[in-house]
Design a protein around this motif. Structure first.
Motif, PDB file in Angstrom:
ATOM      1  N   UNK A  76       0.805  -1.220   0.000  1.00 51.87           N
ATOM      2  CA  UNK A  76       0.000   0.000   0.000  1.00 51.87           C
ATOM      3  C   UNK A  76       0.839   1.271   0.000  1.00 51.87           C
ATOM      4  N   UNK A  77       2.111   1.146   0.285  1.00 56.59           N
ATOM      5  CA  UNK A  77       2.924   2.336   0.563  1.00 56.59           C
ATOM      6  C   UNK A  77       2.907   3.376  -0.546  1.00 56.59           C
ATOM      7  N   UNK A  78       3.031   2.957  -1.788  1.00 54.67           N
ATOM      8  CA  UNK A  78       3.094   3.914  -2.891  1.00 54.67           C
ATOM      9  C   UNK A  78       1.779   4.000  -3.661  1.00 54.67           C
ATOM     10  N   UNK A  79       0.708   3.423  -3.084  1.00 57.07           N
ATOM     11  CA  UNK A  79      -0.575   3.398  -3.786  1.00 57.07           C
ATOM     12  C   UNK A  79      -1.699   4.026  -2.968  1.00 57.07           C
ATOM     13  N   UNK A  80      -1.350   4.573  -1.801  1.00 60.43           N
ATOM     14  CA  UNK A  80      -2.373   5.063  -0.892  1.00 60.43           C
ATOM     15  C   UNK A  80      -3.138   6.237  -1.489  1.00 60.43           C
ATOM     16  N   UNK A  81      -2.456   7.162  -2.132  1.00 64.86           N
ATOM     17  CA  UNK A  81      -3.132   8.317  -2.727  1.00 64.86           C
ATOM     18  C   UNK A  81      -4.086   7.888  -3.836  1.00 64.86           C
ATOM     19  N   UNK A  82      -3.656   6.930  -4.639  1.00 61.29           N
ATOM     20  CA  UNK A  82      -4.534   6.415  -5.691  1.00 61.29           C
ATOM     21  C   UNK A  82      -5.748   5.729  -5.080  1.00 61.29           C
ATOM     22  N   UNK A  83      -5.517   5.029  -3.990  1.00 68.69           N
ATOM     23  CA  UNK A  83      -6.600   4.322  -3.316  1.00 68.69           C
ATOM     24  C   UNK A  83      -7.657   5.300  -2.816  1.00 68.69           C
ATOM     25  N   UNK A  84      -7.229   6.392  -2.214  1.00 72.76           N
ATOM     26  CA  UNK A  84      -8.159   7.395  -1.718  1.00 72.76           C
ATOM     27  C   UNK A  84      -9.016   7.947  -2.844  1.00 72.76           C
ATOM     28  N   UNK A  85      -8.403   8.180  -3.983  1.00 78.32           N
ATOM     29  CA  UNK A  85      -9.124   8.742  -5.119  1.00 78.32           C
ATOM     30  C   UNK A  85     -10.157   7.757  -5.673  1.00 78.32           C
ATOM     31  N   UNK A  86      -9.814   6.492  -5.674  1.00 69.12           N
ATOM     32  CA  UNK A  86     -10.715   5.472  -6.211  1.00 69.12           C
ATOM     33  C   UNK A  86     -11.917   5.252  -5.302  1.00 69.12           C
TER      34      UNK A  86
END
Length: 245
Positions: A76-86
């Motif tokens: 999740x470390x480098x994907x958290x911002x994308x996750x929030x947007x999705x």
């Protein structure tokens, strides 16, 4: 692909258990899951697939029902911002598998607005791990797992949907872990809480096909129904598999 983001979602519609504990799904929604949503699962190797739009559509179509999601995110470390947007306001409960974080990563680094502090099961920063997010407005309680092996990646949580309490178990089994031993621990949780929670839902990744003797026996013994039928793992584009149950 499975090495990037692999979604596993369930928008529940009239989902309940009968007095014998057998999982009942009305035929129209079973067809929806198997034909529509699982078709979209087969697109999980498409980096241009619009996850946000699909969650919004589910929320509109099933606005009176909770949306529960499970993703293998492979760190999740480098994907958290994308996750929030999705996710935005489109999901009520979601679990992330292979979070790949440990103690040096504080909870504050992974807080999402509108959700409670995530429930964590850490392994190491290089493998495994679970993160479970639950909407602040959804009554819930993390349950004890003292009856199982401490290394099992299983998180039992009580979720309260419309005044009905559900035993919700979020799982991840690494391919290297013995499936029989894993299921043995899973059954200990189910049996321990079965009298208090007649409603059970398991979200996770067994890393096994439904035809596996251990898994098929487990499903049959508890009268559980597997919702994932179409391929979910696309490491081999010519021969995708359905092992992420």
């Amino acid at each position: 692909s499975h090495d990037q983001i692999d979604k596993r979602s369930l928008g529940k519609k009239r989902l309940h258990l009968n007095a014998k504990g057998k999982l009942i799904l009305e035929q129209d929604f079973r067809n929806f899951l198997n034909k529509h949503w699982c078709e979209n699962l087969s697109k999980s190797d498409d980096l241009n697939f619009d996850y946000s739009n699909e969650f919004r559509r589910l929320k509109v179509d099933y606005k009176a029902n909770p949306i529960i999601s499970y993703w293998n995110i492979n760190s999740i470390r480098n994907k958290f911002d994308d996750l929030k947007q999705i996710l935005q306001d489109n999901v009520d409960v979601f679990c992330i598998a292979e979070s790949k974080i440990d103690a040096p990563f504080p909870d504050s680094q992974f807080i999402l607005q509108g959700f409670k502090t995530p429930v964590r099961f850490d392994v190491t920063s290089n493998r495994g791990g679970l993160l479970v997010y639950i909407k602040e407005t959804l009554p819930s309680r993390v349950l004890s797992r003292n009856m199982i092996d401490k290394d099992m990646q299983l998180i039992p949580i009580e979720l309260n949907f419309r005044k009905q309490k559900w035993l919700s178990i979020f799982i991840y089994r690494p391919p290297s872990e013995n499936l029989g031993f894993f299921i043995e621990n899973l059954t200990k949780i189910i049996d321990f809480y079965s009298k208090k929670y007649p409603n059970v839902i398991i979200l996770g990744d067994f890393n096994a096909t439904e035809s596996n003797s251990y898994l098929s026996a487990f499903l049959q013994n508890y009268a559980f129904y597997n919702l994932i039928k179409n391929p979910t793992c696309f490491k081999n584009q010519n021969n995708p598999s359905c092992i992420d149950l």
